[in-house]
Write a protein that holds these residues in place. Structure first.
Motif, PDB file in Angstrom:
ATOM      1  N   GLY A   1      19.750  -9.929 -14.814  1.00 52.33           N
ATOM      2  CA  GLY A   1      19.354 -11.336 -14.719  1.00 52.33           C
ATOM      3  C   GLY A   1      17.985 -11.575 -15.305  1.00 52.33           C
ATOM      4  N   ARG A   2      17.073 -10.652 -15.072  1.00 51.69           N
ATOM      5  CA  ARG A   2      15.713 -10.777 -15.609  1.00 51.69           C
ATOM      6  C   ARG A   2      15.711 -10.614 -17.123  1.00 51.69           C
ATOM      7  NH1 ARG A   2      10.397  -8.440 -12.733  1.00 51.69           N
ATOM      8  NH2 ARG A   2       8.940  -9.110 -14.318  1.00 51.69           N
ATOM      9  N   LEU A   3      16.547  -9.714 -17.655  1.00 53.88           N
ATOM     10  CA  LEU A   3      16.627  -9.519 -19.102  1.00 53.88           C
ATOM     11  C   LEU A   3      17.238 -10.718 -19.814  1.00 53.88           C
ATOM     12  CD1 LEU A   3      17.736  -5.785 -19.322  1.00 53.88           C
ATOM     13  CD2 LEU A   3      15.546  -6.745 -20.009  1.00 53.88           C
ATOM     14  N   VAL A   4      18.214 -11.361 -19.184  1.00 56.84           N
ATOM     15  CA  VAL A   4      18.876 -12.515 -19.804  1.00 56.84           C
ATOM     16  C   VAL A   4      17.955 -13.724 -19.827  1.00 56.84           C
ATOM     17  CG1 VAL A   4      20.783 -14.154 -19.508  1.00 56.84           C
ATOM     18  CG2 VAL A   4      21.194 -11.716 -19.242  1.00 56.84           C
ATOM     19  N   LEU A   5      17.117 -13.865 -18.809  1.00 59.04           N
ATOM     20  CA  LEU A   5      16.217 -15.011 -18.712  1.00 59.04           C
ATOM     21  C   LEU A   5      15.109 -14.868 -19.752  1.00 59.04           C
ATOM     22  CD1 LEU A   5      15.802 -17.557 -16.949  1.00 59.04           C
ATOM     23  CD2 LEU A   5      14.236 -16.201 -15.571  1.00 59.04           C
ATOM     24  N   PRO A   6      14.946 -15.854 -20.649  1.00 62.12           N
ATOM     25  CA  PRO A   6      13.912 -15.729 -21.680  1.00 62.12           C
ATOM     26  C   PRO A   6      12.510 -15.901 -21.106  1.00 62.12           C
ATOM     27  CG  PRO A   6      15.004 -17.858 -21.851  1.00 62.12           C
ATOM     28  CD  PRO A   6      15.720 -17.081 -20.772  1.00 62.12           C
ATOM     29  N   GLY A   7      11.544 -15.305 -21.775  1.00 64.16           N
ATOM     30  CA  GLY A   7      10.156 -15.441 -21.354  1.00 64.16           C
ATOM     31  C   GLY A   7       9.757 -14.375 -20.360  1.00 64.16           C
TER      32      GLY A   7
END
Length: 89
Positions: free
Chosen positions: A20-26
């Motif tokens: 989830g953290r990798l998919v979320l940009p920034g």
């Protein structure tokens, strides 16, 4: 609930949270421990949601359930990062 179930939830939660953290940009201003907690919650809610929606359990990887869990983790990490980012001074 056995120790294997608890350890399994932590491992799966860590993987779901990291995805989830990798998919979320920034960049997210939250630590890895909080990411794992969000991942565990997302995995539990995603599994419950998949059962309510009648997603069939298969012998292999349940891809639809996994996608639900990752999407919930992205939303959870985004919400927590947004809340943590606003409270910092």
């Amino acid at each position: 609930m056995s120790i294997q179930t608890i350890l399994g939830a932590i491992v799966i939660g860590a993987i779901i949270g990291a995805l989830g953290r990798l998919v979320l940009p920034g960049r997210q201003p939250i630590g890895w421990l909080l990411t794992i907690v969000v991942g565990i919650v997302a995995a539990l809610i995603g599994t419950a949601l998949a059962q309510v929606l009648g997603v069939a359990t298969t012998n292999g990887i349940d891809w639809i359930e996994l996608v639900m869990q990752v999407v919930l983790a992205v939303v959870g990490v985004g919400l927590v990062a947004g809340l943590r980012g606003r409270t910092r001074v």
